[in-house]
Design a protein around this motif. Structure first.
Motif, PDB file in Angstrom:
ATOM      1  N   ASN A 129       0.840  -1.181   0.000  1.00  0.00           N
ATOM      2  CA  ASN A 129       0.000   0.000   0.000  1.00  0.00           C
ATOM      3  C   ASN A 129       0.889   1.250   0.000  1.00  0.00           C
ATOM      4  OD1 ASN A 129      -2.546   1.271   0.134  1.00  0.00           O
ATOM      5  ND2 ASN A 129      -2.274   1.614   2.321  1.00  0.00           N
ATOM      6  N   CYS A 130       0.437   2.311  -0.652  1.00  0.00           N
ATOM      7  CA  CYS A 130       1.284   3.504  -0.815  1.00  0.00           C
ATOM      8  C   CYS A 130       1.756   4.048   0.537  1.00  0.00           C
ATOM      9  CB  CYS A 130       0.546   4.584  -1.588  1.00  0.00           C
ATOM     10  SG  CYS A 130      -1.164   4.779  -1.133  1.00  0.00           S
ATOM     11  N   GLN A 157      -3.070  11.774   3.637  1.00  0.00           N
ATOM     12  CA  GLN A 157      -3.012  11.145   2.326  1.00  0.00           C
ATOM     13  C   GLN A 157      -3.745  11.947   1.260  1.00  0.00           C
ATOM     14  OE1 GLN A 157      -3.198   6.877   4.538  1.00  0.00           O
ATOM     15  NE2 GLN A 157      -3.509   6.747   2.344  1.00  0.00           N
ATOM     16  N   ALA A 162      -7.047   7.888  -4.157  1.00  0.00           N
ATOM     17  CA  ALA A 162      -8.392   7.361  -4.454  1.00  0.00           C
ATOM     18  C   ALA A 162      -8.660   7.402  -5.960  1.00  0.00           C
ATOM     19  CB  ALA A 162      -9.449   8.162  -3.707  1.00  0.00           C
ATOM     20  N   ILE A 201     -10.268   6.139   5.543  1.00  0.00           N
ATOM     21  CA  ILE A 201      -9.845   5.678   4.201  1.00  0.00           C
ATOM     22  C   ILE A 201     -10.088   4.169   4.148  1.00  0.00           C
ATOM     23  CG2 ILE A 201      -7.906   5.396   2.595  1.00  0.00           C
ATOM     24  CD1 ILE A 201      -6.657   7.920   3.810  1.00  0.00           C
ATOM     25  N   GLU A 212      -7.421   0.735   5.765  1.00  0.00           N
ATOM     26  CA  GLU A 212      -6.148   1.399   5.406  1.00  0.00           C
ATOM     27  C   GLU A 212      -5.189   1.326   6.594  1.00  0.00           C
ATOM     28  OE1 GLU A 212      -5.618   2.478   2.447  1.00  0.00           O
ATOM     29  OE2 GLU A 212      -4.015   3.938   2.492  1.00  0.00           O
TER      30      GLU A 212
END
Ligand code: 2RA
Length: 340
Positions: A129-130, A157, A162, A201, A212
């Motif tokens: 995940n980023c 973020q 998204a 998120i 998230e």
């Protein structure tokens, strides 16, 4: 001799960045193919100074192709990644589908490149995940020096996490603040994102955290060390590109802030911008388009025995997704798929 590389989801934000970065880093490509859904068939995407027309993912035969960088959602990945893997094409997947699979390595090359050899079980490698990727690049060198016990992270973020819809929503809402006639109710986000922040998120979990936040916990343990305790609060902020994180770290032993700064200055993938003066730190708008994970505000946390605080910023479409995927491909080529 180079590689035959396919980019799956080539018309999305991350897919386009994958093509950009493959060209920027002169990845050894013998043949490149941009794949997209039928509705995007024939769309044009850039690969360096070339223009590619997208081909139909649904009918594509991956036989004879070496690497497929996947930048599509889990639903499409579930259909096409096994097809590519079975055809002998190594899949590097940016979705969350395979990240938690014990038979699939989850790789950030600066942190756990050695684990890449595990790809042979399913012919698939997962991209984190980023928000995890940039954080573990900072944690790993410090963990190697003074073993991390616990991490408390708050993320800020950007809306590009998204997708295009997230970018469009921030843009439209910001305009409509000044021109109420355009006012539309939130759709991509649960509440107004313009001039606002949203502590939510992905979906809510049983324990009150969001998925998230759960991802950051589980992925950090898989990539860095299963014994590290992580607690996260992930927040969406009105920024187009660039994730920022406030990270509090508790170590097993004392680590001086100056030593931590020097360790990070030497760490792969890290750029330290840290001066205790106006502007002596990095902000998301300054990281866009860069490969680095930027670290600022390194300072002792005097409220616990062995504590440190730092600020971490990176382009979420690059290190958080496309760059890390290309770096995995580079590592795969150097260590496992040697050519000529
Ligand atoms: C987000 N990390 O920022 C998630 C997915 N890219 O929305």
């Amino acid at each position: 001799m180079g590689y035959k590389v396919a980019v799956v989801g080539a018309t999305g934000n991350v897919g386009r960045e994958m093509l950009n970065i493959l060209a920027e880093r002169q990845f050894p490509v013998d043949e490149i193919c941009a794949l997209a859904s039928r509705k995007s068939l024939g769309s044009e995407v850039s690969f360096g100074d070339k223009t590619l027309k997208t081909k139909d993912l649904d009918t594509f035969d991956f036989t004879g192709w070496d690497i497929a960088l996947f930048a599509v959602g889990s639903d499409a990945t579930k259909i096409y990644a096994p097809k590519a893997a079975k055809a002998g094409c190594v899949v590097i997947d940016n979705s969350s589908l395979y990240r938690y699979d014990a038979d699939v390595p989850l790789i950030v090359p600066e942190v756990n490149a050695d684990a890449i050899t595990g790809y042979t079980k399913k012919n698939i490698i997962a991209n984190p995940n980023c928000s995890t990727a940039q954080m573990v690049v900072a944690l790993k060198p410090l963990h190697d020096r003074a073993r991390i016990k616990r991490v408390v992270v708050s993320t800020y973020q950007s809306v590009s996490g998204a997708g295009k819809a997230g970018i469009d929503e921030l843009w439209d809402q910001t305009k409509s603040i000044y021109n109420p006639v355009d006012n539309k109710p939130p759709t991509k986000f649960t509440k107004q994102i313009a001039f606002n922040v949203i502590p939510h998120i992905d979906v809510f979990m049983e324990d009150g955290s969001t998925k998230e936040e759960w991802k950051m916990v589980v992925e950090t343990k898989k990539i860095v060390d299963k014994d590290i305790k992580v607690t996260a609060t992930c927040v969406r902020v009105p920024v187009f590109v660039g994730h920022a994180e406030s990270i509090n770290i508790e170590f097993e032993e004392f680590l001086d802030e100056d030593e931590a700064r020097e360790i990070l200055r030497e760490a792969p993938g890290v750029m330290v911008i840290d001066k205790r003066e106006d502007g002596g730190y990095v902000t998301p708008t300054e990281c866009v388009g860069d490969f680095a994970t930027f670290i600022s505000r390194i300072r002792q946390d005097g409220t616990i025995e062995n504590g440190l605080n730092l600020w971490c910023v990176s382009d979420n479409l690059r290190k958080g997704a496309a760059l890390n995927a290309v770096q995995i491909a580079e590592t795969l080529g150097q260590r496992c798929l040697k050519k000529g």
